[in-house]
Design an enzyme around this catalytic site. Structure first.
Site, PDB file in Angstrom:
ATOM      1  N   GLY A  97      77.529  33.376  10.237  1.00  0.00           N
ATOM      2  CA  GLY A  97      79.112  32.557  10.202  1.00  0.00           C
ATOM      3  C   GLY A  97      79.414  31.872   8.895  1.00  0.00           C
ATOM      4  CG  ASN A 132      82.189  35.299   4.439  1.00  0.00           C
ATOM      5  OD1 ASN A 132      82.903  34.719   3.445  1.00  0.00           O
ATOM      6  ND2 ASN A 132      81.558  36.312   4.356  1.00  0.00           N
ATOM      7  NE  ARG A 191      80.847  44.331  19.916  1.00  0.00           N
ATOM      8  CZ  ARG A 191      80.183  45.010  20.343  1.00  0.00           C
ATOM      9  NH1 ARG A 191      80.559  46.434  20.288  1.00  0.00           N
ATOM     10  NH2 ARG A 191      78.936  45.038  20.936  1.00  0.00           N
ATOM     11  CG  LEU A 192      84.507  50.611  14.288  1.00  0.00           C
ATOM     12  CD1 LEU A 192      84.503  52.185  14.300  1.00  0.00           C
ATOM     13  CD2 LEU A 192      85.130  50.232  12.749  1.00  0.00           C
ATOM     14  CB  ILE A 193      89.603  46.142  15.532  1.00  0.00           C
ATOM     15  CG1 ILE A 193      88.881  44.861  14.943  1.00  0.00           C
ATOM     16  CG2 ILE A 193      90.538  45.557  16.219  1.00  0.00           C
ATOM     17  CD1 ILE A 193      88.156  43.887  15.833  1.00  0.00           C
ATOM     18  CG  ASN A 241      86.633  43.316   8.010  1.00  0.00           C
ATOM     19  OD1 ASN A 241      85.666  42.219   8.240  1.00  0.00           O
ATOM     20  ND2 ASN A 241      85.966  44.264   7.345  1.00  0.00           N
ATOM     21  CG  HIS A 261      83.109  46.005   3.497  1.00  0.00           C
ATOM     22  ND1 HIS A 261      82.224  46.320   4.578  1.00  0.00           N
ATOM     23  CD2 HIS A 261      82.614  47.167   2.475  1.00  0.00           C
ATOM     24  CE1 HIS A 261      81.485  47.107   4.474  1.00  0.00           C
ATOM     25  NE2 HIS A 261      81.586  47.745   3.353  1.00  0.00           N
TER      26      HIS A 261
END
Length: 189
Positions: free
Chosen positions: A12, A14, A88-90, A104, A106
């Site tokens: 957590g 970020n 997780r992919l949304i 997002n 990355h």
């Protein structure tokens, strides 16, 4: 004030940087976490935000899982979602409801090194420069429209830990700055 949610799966850092950013034109009202044991849940205790732990293992499929999250987001009138280490992919349930309102972060200069362990991928490839990307979320893995990027040099002798630490210094500044920019721009359109 714009109501926002942060999604996180891990430590957590970020998420914390976003919640603690003082000049954002939004209020982070909700932390969504998919891992009941994630350290971010304990961190969030001091943030004055509601925590919604939603374990995907307790749902029959991804659509049911995302529908539970969507119901919570709608109940709280959330307008924006910021992914901060959410692993997780949304899917379409959330993408359709929050079109162009999910961002997002990355740890690479996308489109290089998508998916998990981008830092490890960069080190294995022997690149001289990696970086941080902030992008809109679409149905692909780290394929959405890029909003901001900042390079981080890979130094001789860098380990996963040392490169990750330098990237986090950039992330914790760049993500709140980018959120501020997007929400301010959105309000003027």
């Amino acid at each position: 004030m714009i109501a926002a949610a942060v999604f996180a799966s891990g430590s957590g850092s970020n998420a914390e940087a976003i919640v603690q950013a003082s000049a954002l034109p939004c209020a982070v009202c909700l932390l969504v976490c998919d891992k009941p044991e994630a350290p971010v849940i304990q961190k969030a205790a001091g943030w004055n935000v509601e925590v919604f732990v939603c374990d995907p293992k307790t749902f029959p499929d991804k659509q049911a899982y995302e529908q539970a999250i969507l119901t919570k987001l709608q109940d709280m009138q959330i307008e924006w979602i910021f992914l901060a280490g959410y692993m997780r992919l949304i899917g379409s349930t959330l993408l359709d409801a929050f079109a162009n309102r999910i961002i997002n972060i990355h740890p690479s200069l996308l489109p290089a090194f998508t998916g998990k362990d981008a830092i490890g991928q960069a080190l294995a490839a022997g690149v001289k420069v990696s970086g941080v990307t902030i992008h809109f979320v679409d149905s692909g893995m780290d394929t959405g429209t890029i909003i901001a990027q900042e390079a981080v040099p890979v130094q001789p002798g860098d380990t996963h830990h040392t490169l990750h630490q330098r990237m986090q210094q950039i992330e914790h500044r760049l993500y709140p700055e980018t959120i501020h920019y997007i929400l301010t721009r959105e309000g003027k359109e």
